[in-house]
Design a protein around this motif. Structure first.
Motif, PDB file in Angstrom:
ATOM      1  N   UNK A 117       4.196   2.818  -0.658  1.00  0.00           N
ATOM      2  CA  UNK A 117       5.029   1.725  -0.194  1.00  0.00           C
ATOM      3  C   UNK A 117       6.501   2.108  -0.187  1.00  0.00           C
ATOM      4  N   UNK A 118       7.190   1.670   0.857  1.00  0.00           N
ATOM      5  CA  UNK A 118       8.636   1.818   0.955  1.00  0.00           C
ATOM      6  C   UNK A 118       9.316   0.480   0.680  1.00  0.00           C
ATOM      7  N   UNK A 119       8.730  -0.571   1.203  1.00  0.00           N
ATOM      8  CA  UNK A 119       9.278  -1.916   1.011  1.00  0.00           C
ATOM      9  C   UNK A 119       8.187  -2.933   1.289  1.00  0.00           C
ATOM     10  N   UNK A 120       8.388  -4.140   0.773  1.00  0.00           N
ATOM     11  CA  UNK A 120       7.455  -5.228   1.068  1.00  0.00           C
ATOM     12  C   UNK A 120       8.210  -6.542   1.054  1.00  0.00           C
ATOM     13  N   UNK A 121       7.947  -7.366   2.045  1.00  0.00           N
ATOM     14  CA  UNK A 121       8.543  -8.686   2.056  1.00  0.00           C
ATOM     15  C   UNK A 121       7.874  -9.600   1.051  1.00  0.00           C
ATOM     16  N   UNK A 132       3.237  -8.211   2.876  1.00  0.00           N
ATOM     17  CA  UNK A 132       4.146  -7.836   3.960  1.00  0.00           C
ATOM     18  C   UNK A 132       4.637  -6.404   3.724  1.00  0.00           C
ATOM     19  N   UNK A 133       3.687  -5.509   3.531  1.00  0.00           N
ATOM     20  CA  UNK A 133       4.017  -4.148   3.141  1.00  0.00           C
ATOM     21  C   UNK A 133       4.398  -3.251   4.310  1.00  0.00           C
ATOM     22  N   UNK A 134       5.228  -2.249   3.998  1.00  0.00           N
ATOM     23  CA  UNK A 134       5.570  -1.193   4.951  1.00  0.00           C
ATOM     24  C   UNK A 134       5.689   0.104   4.170  1.00  0.00           C
ATOM     25  N   UNK A 135       5.102   1.169   4.707  1.00  0.00           N
ATOM     26  CA  UNK A 135       5.155   2.430   3.979  1.00  0.00           C
ATOM     27  C   UNK A 135       4.634   3.582   4.807  1.00  0.00           C
ATOM     28  N   UNK A 136       4.310   4.656   4.099  1.00  0.00           N
ATOM     29  CA  UNK A 136       3.877   5.891   4.727  1.00  0.00           C
ATOM     30  C   UNK A 136       2.459   6.198   4.261  1.00  0.00           C
ATOM     31  N   UNK A 137       1.574   6.479   5.180  1.00  0.00           N
ATOM     32  CA  UNK A 137       0.185   6.784   4.835  1.00  0.00           C
ATOM     33  C   UNK A 137       0.142   8.051   3.972  1.00  0.00           C
ATOM     34  N   UNK A 138      -0.466   7.917   2.789  1.00  0.00           N
ATOM     35  CA  UNK A 138      -0.611   9.058   1.872  1.00  0.00           C
ATOM     36  C   UNK A 138      -1.927   9.785   2.105  1.00  0.00           C
ATOM     37  N   UNK A 139      -2.995   9.029   2.355  1.00  0.00           N
ATOM     38  CA  UNK A 139      -4.301   9.632   2.613  1.00  0.00           C
ATOM     39  C   UNK A 139      -5.151   8.637   3.381  1.00  0.00           C
ATOM     40  N   UNK A 183      -3.194   8.895  10.324  1.00  0.00           N
ATOM     41  CA  UNK A 183      -3.260  10.138   9.547  1.00  0.00           C
ATOM     42  C   UNK A 183      -2.155  10.112   8.500  1.00  0.00           C
ATOM     43  N   UNK A 184      -2.259  10.983   7.521  1.00  0.00           N
ATOM     44  CA  UNK A 184      -1.228  11.093   6.490  1.00  0.00           C
ATOM     45  C   UNK A 184       0.123  11.367   7.145  1.00  0.00           C
ATOM     46  N   UNK A 185       1.128  10.665   6.659  1.00  0.00           N
ATOM     47  CA  UNK A 185       2.473  10.812   7.198  1.00  0.00           C
ATOM     48  C   UNK A 185       2.862   9.751   8.201  1.00  0.00           C
ATOM     49  N   UNK A 186       1.887   9.000   8.739  1.00  0.00           N
ATOM     50  CA  UNK A 186       2.212   7.937   9.683  1.00  0.00           C
ATOM     51  C   UNK A 186       2.958   6.800   8.986  1.00  0.00           C
ATOM     52  N   UNK A 187       3.923   6.227   9.683  1.00  0.00           N
ATOM     53  CA  UNK A 187       4.599   5.022   9.208  1.00  0.00           C
ATOM     54  C   UNK A 187       3.775   3.811   9.640  1.00  0.00           C
ATOM     55  N   UNK A 245       3.578   0.234  -5.895  1.00  0.00           N
ATOM     56  CA  UNK A 245       4.151   1.418  -5.247  1.00  0.00           C
ATOM     57  C   UNK A 245       3.143   2.144  -4.363  1.00  0.00           C
ATOM     58  N   UNK A 246       1.845   1.877  -4.544  1.00  0.00           N
ATOM     59  CA  UNK A 246       0.803   2.333  -3.621  1.00  0.00           C
ATOM     60  C   UNK A 246      -0.103   1.151  -3.309  1.00  0.00           C
ATOM     61  N   UNK A 247      -0.640   1.128  -2.099  1.00  0.00           N
ATOM     62  CA  UNK A 247      -1.572   0.075  -1.707  1.00  0.00           C
ATOM     63  C   UNK A 247      -2.690   0.685  -0.880  1.00  0.00           C
ATOM     64  N   UNK A 248      -3.866   0.098  -0.976  1.00  0.00           N
ATOM     65  CA  UNK A 248      -4.994   0.501  -0.140  1.00  0.00           C
ATOM     66  C   UNK A 248      -5.246  -0.613   0.874  1.00  0.00           C
ATOM     67  N   UNK A 249      -5.258  -0.249   2.148  1.00  0.00           N
ATOM     68  CA  UNK A 249      -5.488  -1.198   3.226  1.00  0.00           C
ATOM     69  C   UNK A 249      -6.631  -0.696   4.098  1.00  0.00           C
ATOM     70  N   UNK A 250      -7.074  -1.534   5.000  1.00  0.00           N
ATOM     71  CA  UNK A 250      -8.090  -1.124   5.962  1.00  0.00           C
ATOM     72  C   UNK A 250      -7.398  -0.585   7.208  1.00  0.00           C
TER      73      UNK A 250
END
Length: 371
Positions: free
Chosen positions: A39-43, A66-73, A82-86, A147-152
């Protein structure tokens, strides 16, 4: 895909009414069609506070949607990320009910278990744990107060990496709901008029959505003077302060040449809705977004509504498909037509309780927690 759990700092709600407590949790690797996101930020949305204060979710739980971040895996079945996608994380849906089949995920037949159950509906599991004990997660398919989240895969939306992720989280729910209500739900078109009851994050997002599609007169009814001023800055043609206006309905009709083609209520207050439905010109549409009291009935004179042929639309998530509507809003933002950043007030993640208080007091229209 990653096969190891990660340690994360998350804000847990352990009892009804809070507070949020910052604790270490373990975040499992993503399953087949899941992604794990740094996670980078969340509303922070009103729904987070409603869940904290008693809407039935299992405790303890990590909220945030309301999460926004970078795919870790990514899981082995993921094909679109893929990993690295915003990514921006939005609400979850089942992908196989009649609504989802019709590209209407906001009305998923399984919306409640997919977003409020605190677990994966398929097997009752959670990606979050602490000392081996399961922690409620999967809130709106993400639980982004960590600081990390799992989404579909289906509720993680790939976005332009050139746009700051610190801004983008609220597009996943509150801003999407408001803008979508105007553009998708009531379908306002170029030159048509709109009255918006309530100038919070959802109402002001509706205003910006209407402006993005070149609506005509947009009237915002809001008692908070500073929010009324912001509404004018965002393109409202008129602002009415109901504390200072004896006849709100009469004033709207005066400003709108007899009324408006569309209206939106973000308050959920029956007395306000009763006024809103009377503002409509023939064949007009009222959209209801605000959460009413549980026992409230639809106010309004049925004969008056019948003679004008007006309609009422109850709205969930702005009738949006996040995979297409979030990129559309970002496109508007890049074109300078959707300045949603003006709603945002940033807080460090460890000030989550201060952000919640600012939201409740009205000191922040849209708090955003930055990791």
């Amino acid at each position: 895909m990653s096969t190891a759990a990660l340690s994360a700092k998350a804000a847990l709600v352990r009892k009804v009414g809070g507070p949020f407590t910052l604790e270490d949790v373990d975040v499992a690797p993503p399953r087949d069609h899941e992604v794990r996101v740094k996670m980078v930020a969340t509303g922070m949305c009103h729904t987070d506070l409603v869940a904290r204060d008693g809407f039935p979710v299992p405790l303890p739980i990590v909220l945030g949607h309301e999460g926004a971040g970078v795919v870790e895996s990514v899981g082995s079945g993921v094909t679109t990320l893929k990993a690295g996608d915003h990514v921006v994380l939005s609400f979850n849906s089942c992908a196989h009910c009649p609504s989802c089949d019709d590209q209407q995920p906001a009305y998923c037949f399984n919306f409640i278990p997919n977003n409020f159950s605190g677990v994966r509906p398929a097997d009752g599991s959670s990606a979050l744990s602490q000392d081996g004990a399961q922690i409620g997660g999967n809130f709106f398919g993400q639980s982004s107060f960590g600081s990390y989240a799992v989404a579909h895969e289906r509720n993680a939306v790939k976005v332009d990496p050139q746009v700051p992720l610190e801004l983008l989280g609220p597009l996943g729910c509150g801003i999407q709901t408001g803008a979508g209500a105007a553009v998708n739900s009531v379908g306002i078109k170029k030159g048509q008029s709109l009255a918006i009851f309530g100038g919070g994050a959802v109402g002001l997002s509706a205003l910006m959505g209407a402006r993005a599609v070149d609506a005509g007169a947009v009237i915002v009814i809001e008692p908070n003077a500073s929010r009324g001023k912001l509404a004018l800055e965002l393109g409202a043609t008129h602002v009415i302060n109901p504390k200072e206006t004896e006849d709100v309905l009469g004033r709207i009709k005066e400003l709108g040449g007899g009324g408006v083609t569309h209206a939106l209520d973000t308050t959920g207050i029956p007395a306000v809705i009763a006024v809103a439905v009377e503002t409509l010109l023939p064949n007009g549409t009222l959209g209801l977004i605000g959460v009413p009291p549980p026992d409230a009935m639809m106010p309004g004179n049925l004969m008056s509504m019948l003679l004008r042929g007006v309609g009422v639309k109850c709205i969930t998530e702005g009738d949006a498909d996040p995979q297409t509507f979030i990129p559309r809003m970002i496109g508007w933002y890049k074109e300078g037509k959707f300045p949603f950043d003006k709603l945002i007030k940033k807080f460090p993640f460890d000030q989550i309780n201060e952000a919640a208080e600012a939201s409740e007091k009205g000191d922040a229209i849209k708090p955003v927690l930055v990791f």
